[in-house]
Design an enzyme around this catalytic site. Structure first.
Site, mmCIF file in Angstrom:
data_model
loop_
_atom_site.group_PDB
_atom_site.id
_atom_site.type_symbol
_atom_site.label_atom_id
_atom_site.label_comp_id
_atom_site.label_asym_id
_atom_site.label_seq_id
_atom_site.Cartn_x
_atom_site.Cartn_y
_atom_site.Cartn_z
ATOM 1 C CE LYS A 24 -2.891 0.741 3.622
ATOM 2 N NZ LYS A 24 -2.651 2.077 4.200
ATOM 3 C CB SER A 25 3.760 2.310 2.074
ATOM 4 O OG SER A 25 3.158 2.218 3.327
ATOM 5 N NE ARG A 29 6.223 6.590 0.922
ATOM 6 C CZ ARG A 29 5.314 6.369 1.884
ATOM 7 N NH1 ARG A 29 4.224 5.648 1.617
ATOM 8 N NH2 ARG A 29 5.489 6.864 3.101
ATOM 9 N NE ARG A 124 -5.567 8.199 10.930
ATOM 10 C CZ ARG A 124 -4.880 7.371 10.157
ATOM 11 N NH1 ARG A 124 -5.421 6.879 9.069
ATOM 12 N NH2 ARG A 124 -3.651 7.031 10.478
ATOM 13 C CB SER A 169 4.881 9.746 11.633
ATOM 14 O OG SER A 169 4.046 9.914 10.504
ATOM 15 C CD GLN A 171 0.348 8.233 7.250
ATOM 16 O OE1 GLN A 171 -0.184 9.011 8.033
ATOM 17 N NE2 GLN A 171 -0.244 7.137 6.824
ATOM 18 C CG ASP A 317 0.414 -0.120 9.469
ATOM 19 O OD1 ASP A 317 0.056 0.702 10.333
ATOM 20 O OD2 ASP A 317 0.788 0.216 8.331
ATOM 21 N NE ARG A 390 -2.725 -1.919 8.376
ATOM 22 C CZ ARG A 390 -2.370 -2.210 7.141
ATOM 23 N NH1 ARG A 390 -2.518 -3.437 6.678
ATOM 24 N NH2 ARG A 390 -1.859 -1.293 6.333
HETATM 25 C C1 S3P Z 1 2.449 4.781 6.279
HETATM 26 C C2 S3P Z 1 3.014 5.110 7.474
HETATM 27 C C3 S3P Z 1 2.490 4.642 8.770
HETATM 28 C C4 S3P Z 1 1.549 3.462 8.602
HETATM 29 C C5 S3P Z 1 0.559 3.675 7.502
HETATM 30 C C6 S3P Z 1 1.284 3.898 6.175
HETATM 31 C C7 S3P Z 1 3.058 5.319 5.040
HETATM 32 O O1 S3P Z 1 1.767 5.697 9.393
HETATM 33 O O2 S3P Z 1 0.878 3.191 9.815
HETATM 34 O O3 S3P Z 1 -0.300 2.555 7.371
HETATM 35 O O4 S3P Z 1 2.729 4.832 3.930
HETATM 36 O O5 S3P Z 1 3.895 6.231 5.129
HETATM 37 P P1 S3P Z 1 2.501 6.820 10.293
HETATM 38 O O6 S3P Z 1 3.317 7.654 9.415
HETATM 39 O O7 S3P Z 1 1.357 7.590 10.909
HETATM 40 O O8 S3P Z 1 3.291 6.058 11.310
#
Ligand code: S3P
Length: 431
Positions: A24-25, A29, A124, A169, A171, A317, A390
């Site tokens: 997914k990540s 990107r 969030r 994080s 993100q 996760d 999840r």
């Molecule tokens: C992610 C970062 C994580 C993760 C999320 C995906 C990403 O979150 O929990 O499912 O793709 O960068 P955080 O950045 O809030 O830790």
């Protein structure tokens, strides 16, 4: 109305080989970099989960041409300057990654945009991203001073910052790095605990330069990126559900091919080793942009463990499904330093503890994690997913070892990251 589902799988074994869907990540990107870069980008193994489709939808509204053909995606862009000011609100659905990374990307454009998501996204925290971006000069407004969506962004000229991350994080880090790509000067992000590094790795694939020295990441502004090919490996966070299922369902043996094992994501492999699980890891290509492996798990005798410290970002996760695993391990498993779970798609500490307790698990919440005692025979019950993919998959895997069915209130949310989850469960089930 979300569909409920009865998980009625008593006395089964799991056997066979599957390929879990794309990461997914990395899928998010690939679209973001493809849209920023000039030229054509092709992606294979893309995750067709709802979250990643939200990312595609946002970039289409910015005028970027994106074609989807199965799990192959083609992105054609004339670069960020060619994006159009969207006439509509950008809808990010359930996706925190889309919302937060887009904030960083959009801040350095010349466009006015408005972003919003679903009810979970509306709760969030966004200031963890908006605050450092504002230090760079970003113009972001929203509810509670930019803490919650809907958010309005007036793109502007950005300046570099030197930022020490208050929380681990990826993100937040990625949003700053994307903004840094457009800023004047060199942006530096300092991490105390290293979070997933897909942004850093992919930037290089698109011809960009970035330096990473321990927990210090530096990026020069004003770089031009060029379209390329991205191969998305299977998502270890999706594989996690079958790794746990294989370890706890009697007489099982599951092989998972092409799973991404980037060291910033592979904490679950270390935990399996600490718990004495029968897991074998065969690395396919260590030097790939994102390394992959074939993972084979067999039913295991498990012992309790402690999960804490810099391990947490490497498996954040996976904690819901690891909690279920711990109910089947001998002794007391302690998970600490995981307060970030409270601000995920739902409060995952409360959700996991509440739902597993309904099945008879010996589990207690703490301020920053949970304590689980095992092994415990679990019984059936009516569980809630809280609209969190999840938590939904954790409930479904629990239903493979309960002595009577598990009734799950909303199984549709699983499509956020793993639309073919139940097909894979059915493929592996043997009676
Ligand atoms: C992610 C970062 C994580 C993760 C999320 C995906 C990403 O979150 O929990 O499912 O793709 O960068 P955080 O950045 O809030 O830790």
């Amino acid at each position: 109305m979300p569909q409920s589902k009865t998980i009625d799988y008593q006395n089964v074994n799991l056997k066979g080989t599957i390929q879990v869907p794309g990461d997914k990540s990395i899928s998010h990107r690939s679209i973001m970099f493809g849209a920023i870069a000039k030229g054509t980008t092709t992606v294979s193994g893309f995750l067709l989960g709802e979250d990643c489709l939200s990312t595609i939808d946002c970039f289409r509204k910015l005028g970027v041409k994106i074609e989807v053909d199965g799990t192959n995606v083609t992105i054609q862009s004339a670069g960020i300057e060619a994006w159009e000011e969207p006439k509509e609100i950008l809808y990010t659905g359930n996706s925190g990654t889309t919302t937060r990374l887009m904030l960083g990307i959009l801040s350095g454009t010349s466009l006015h945009t408005v972003m919003t998501g679903d009810a979970s996204i509306g709760k969030r925290p966004m200031r963890r991203v908006a605050d450092p971006l504002r230090l760079m000069g970003a113009k972001i407004s929203g509810r509670a001073d930019g803490q919650y969506t809907p958010l309005a962004i007036q793109g502007t000229t950005l300046k570099a910052i030197d930022y020490t991350m208050p929380v681990a994080s990826a993100q937040v880090k990625s949003a700053i790095l994307f903004a840094g790509l457009r800023a004047q000067g060199t942006t530096i992000v300092r991490e105390q605990e290293v979070s997933r590094d897909h942004t850093e790795r992919m930037l290089k694939q698109f011809g960009g330069s970035i330096t990473v020295d321990g927990g210090v990441v530096s990026i020069e502004g004003g770089q031009q990126l060029t379209g390329t090919h991205v191969n998305v490996p299977g998502d270890i966070s999706s594989a996690a559900f079958f790794l746990v299922a294989g370890a706890i369902v009697p007489n099982s043996e599951i092989t998972l091919e092409n799973v991404g094992v980037n060291p910033t994501r592979s904490g679950i492999i270390d935990v399996f080793e600490n718990m004495g699980a029968q897991l074998s890891v065969h690395i396919d290509d260590e030097n790939a942009h994102e390394p992959t492996a074939t993972l084979k798990i067999q039913t295991s005798q498990l012992k309790a463990t402690t999960i804490e410290g810099d391990m947490i970002p490497r498996l954040i996760d996976e904690i819901p499904i690891l909690a279920l695993l711990a109910t089947q391990a001998e002794g007391k498993t302690v998970i600490r330093n995981a307060e970030e779970l409270k601000v995920k798609e739902t409060d995952r500490i409360t959700a996991v503890v509440t739902e597993l307790k309904k099945l008879g698990a010996k589990i207690e919440a703490t301020d920053d994690g949970m304590i689980i005692e095992g092994p415990t025979k679990l019984h059936g019950g009516s569980l809630k997913s809280y609209g969190d993919h999840r938590i939904g998959m954790m409930a479904a895997v629990a239903g493979l070892i309960t002595d009577s069915p598990v009734e799950l209130d909303d199984a549709d949310c699983i499509a956020v990251s793993y639309p073919s989850f139940f097909e894979h469960v059915n493929e592996l089930i043997h009676k």
